[in-house]
Design a protein around this motif. Sequence first.
Motif, PDB file in Angstrom:
ATOM      1  N   MET A   1       0.720  -1.223  -0.136  1.00 27.30           N
ATOM      2  CA  MET A   1      -0.013  -0.028   0.206  1.00 27.30           C
ATOM      3  C   MET A   1       0.971   1.259   0.194  1.00 27.30           C
ATOM      4  O   MET A   1       0.699   2.104  -0.945  1.00 27.30           O
ATOM      5  CB  MET A   1      -0.872  -0.059   1.223  1.00 27.30           C
ATOM      6  CG  MET A   1      -2.217  -0.834   1.048  1.00 27.30           C
ATOM      7  SD  MET A   1      -3.445  -0.558   2.195  1.00 27.30           S
ATOM      8  CE  MET A   1      -2.807  -1.621   3.730  1.00 27.30           C
TER       9      MET A   1
ATOM     10  N   HIS B   1       0.863   3.778  -3.207  1.00 29.52           N
ATOM     11  CA  HIS B   1       0.297   5.044  -2.987  1.00 29.52           C
ATOM     12  C   HIS B   1       1.358   5.989  -3.063  1.00 29.52           C
ATOM     13  O   HIS B   1       0.762   7.186  -3.812  1.00 29.52           O
ATOM     14  CB  HIS B   1      -0.069   5.057  -1.331  1.00 29.52           C
ATOM     15  CG  HIS B   1      -0.452   6.517  -0.860  1.00 29.52           C
ATOM     16  ND1 HIS B   1       0.267   7.407  -0.381  1.00 29.52           N
ATOM     17  CD2 HIS B   1      -1.811   6.998  -0.825  1.00 29.52           C
ATOM     18  CE1 HIS B   1      -0.518   8.596  -0.115  1.00 29.52           C
ATOM     19  NE2 HIS B   1      -1.812   8.408  -0.353  1.00 29.52           N
TER      20      HIS B   1
ATOM     21  N   THR C   1      -8.930  -0.799  -0.089  1.00 27.24           N
ATOM     22  CA  THR C   1      -8.738  -1.981   0.655  1.00 27.24           C
ATOM     23  C   THR C   1      -9.878  -2.483   1.217  1.00 27.24           C
ATOM     24  O   THR C   1     -10.423  -1.639   1.762  1.00 27.24           O
ATOM     25  CB  THR C   1      -7.339  -1.660   1.151  1.00 27.24           C
ATOM     26  OG1 THR C   1      -6.959  -3.143   1.646  1.00 27.24           O
ATOM     27  CG2 THR C   1      -7.543  -0.880   2.500  1.00 27.24           C
TER      28      THR C   1
ATOM     29  N   ASP D   1      -2.940  -3.388   8.767  1.00 24.80           N
ATOM     30  CA  ASP D   1      -3.189  -2.897   7.550  1.00 24.80           C
ATOM     31  C   ASP D   1      -4.278  -2.035   7.359  1.00 24.80           C
ATOM     32  O   ASP D   1      -4.375  -0.952   6.684  1.00 24.80           O
ATOM     33  CB  ASP D   1      -3.653  -4.228   6.541  1.00 24.80           C
ATOM     34  CG  ASP D   1      -2.359  -4.833   6.252  1.00 24.80           C
ATOM     35  OD1 ASP D   1      -1.201  -4.404   6.144  1.00 24.80           O
ATOM     36  OD2 ASP D   1      -2.600  -6.261   5.921  1.00 24.80           O
TER      37      ASP D   1
ATOM     38  N   ALA E   1      -3.617   1.794   6.011  1.00 25.15           N
ATOM     39  CA  ALA E   1      -4.824   2.472   5.002  1.00 25.15           C
ATOM     40  C   ALA E   1      -5.220   3.820   5.661  1.00 25.15           C
ATOM     41  O   ALA E   1      -5.331   4.664   4.912  1.00 25.15           O
ATOM     42  CB  ALA E   1      -5.728   1.744   4.789  1.00 25.15           C
TER      43      ALA E   1
ATOM     44  N   ILE F   1      -6.224   6.078   2.620  1.00 25.45           N
ATOM     45  CA  ILE F   1      -6.800   5.135   1.507  1.00 25.45           C
ATOM     46  C   ILE F   1      -8.133   4.696   1.862  1.00 25.45           C
ATOM     47  O   ILE F   1      -8.255   4.457   3.282  1.00 25.45           O
ATOM     48  CB  ILE F   1      -5.701   3.856   1.554  1.00 25.45           C
ATOM     49  CG1 ILE F   1      -4.570   4.351   0.730  1.00 25.45           C
ATOM     50  CG2 ILE F   1      -6.508   2.661   0.634  1.00 25.45           C
ATOM     51  CD1 ILE F   1      -3.394   3.252   0.902  1.00 25.45           C
TER      52      ILE F   1
ATOM     53  N   VAL G   1     -10.956   2.418   3.062  1.00 24.36           N
ATOM     54  CA  VAL G   1     -10.895   1.110   3.406  1.00 24.36           C
ATOM     55  C   VAL G   1     -12.218   0.866   4.122  1.00 24.36           C
ATOM     56  O   VAL G   1     -12.957   1.334   4.608  1.00 24.36           O
ATOM     57  CB  VAL G   1      -9.808   0.974   4.515  1.00 24.36           C
ATOM     58  CG1 VAL G   1      -9.917   1.929   5.774  1.00 24.36           C
ATOM     59  CG2 VAL G   1      -9.763  -0.315   5.276  1.00 24.36           C
TER      60      VAL G   1
END
Length: 423
Positions: free
Chosen positions: A281, A285, A293, A302, A306, A311, A313
């Motif tokens: 990631m 990214h 994700t 994780d 994120a 990100i 998620v």
Amino acid sequence: MKAVEITGLDVRYGAARILEEIAFSAEQGEMIGIVGPNGSGKTTLLKAMSRIVTPESGEIYYNNQDMADLTFRQLAREVAVVPQEIAIQFDYTVREIVTMGRHPFIGRFASESREDHAICTRAMKLASVDHLAETSVNAISGGERQRVLIARALAQEPKVLLLDEATSNLDISHQIEILSIIRRETVRASIISVFHDLNLASSYCDRILLLKDRQIHAMGPPAEVLTRENIRAVYGVDVIVRKHPLTGRPYILLMYDHERGAPQSTRIHILCGGGTGSELMQTLHAQGMQITTGVLNILDSDYLTAKELGIMVISEPPFSPISEESVSILKRCLTEADLIILLNMPIGRGNIENIRVLNGYKEKVVMYGMDSGIQDYSGGEATRLITDLCGCGALRIESIQEMQSFLSSKRLHEKKDKSGMII
């Protein structure tokens, strides 16, 4: 008891102001790490504290004694300094260099006592240079010479120990060994050390002093100072800050700016868990790709990565099955994705739905890191599903480098045949 107290310290080199309004104190037995970018004044601060440079204004006190009132001999009984490097012009042996640490306690015309010799021998053993005792310091490596200087400081038995990136020339095993010895053997001394490595500073220091533009930007326990916001403000880089699973202290992961490969419009959904997806990631990214994700539980490392990267998620509470709502969001992400990356994550009853839904998206799936075997805790269902994906021609990739090569190649953007497979 305050072993060190600094108030209103300003330092100039000619017309250039190097430090401005520096004020802090250190307790007996405390270790303070000084960090900051090049040119922020870290080494100058130690030079002012050891009277190598004269401050323009401000006071420095050692155990309630004004440094300005101490003779050099008195100061040497209070403070030991380990510089980054030192040029030794004469052909001294290691033992002679270490014995210099006892000179502040020996009369002008006196010789070293049996106790002095014992202290020096012990210091050499602690620094792992006792086997070099009769060797010239000019015949040993830079790392060994640095350990000799640390042994000299230990032999001095100071009340305050100043270290200017004293372990920077050592390999990681000796860095850990020496810092552990310094902490253990100088429990009654205050240690003030310049660090280049933020993770070492976090691991060993009670407090961190973060310098920026000649001033103290932040000071406090590592968890309060070594934050993503502070590091971005001072160093101008983005990082991930995590809590170490054993020590509870923060540790920093750099977000490297990799060479961009695939277009920024590339949309990738990553199926991961248990920390298997954090590095990927971070890499993708940094390349500017559009990443989604999940489904991940909100305590998964994780998930934390994120969120720190911003990100999108899909998440569920811990120990909860994947809900129909999350499956619906997941299917939408998979439909919109140009590529689906399935990592070798632990798969059990709680997250098996992440794999079941791939049946309708087989042509987009790339499997990452499966060479070590499937982590199947689902009673065999995960193995059957992943084996089916392999049978349908899902590409297997085993390294970041391979993944970057694939993403930057034409294969990702080529037309597909009637079965939907990349051709």
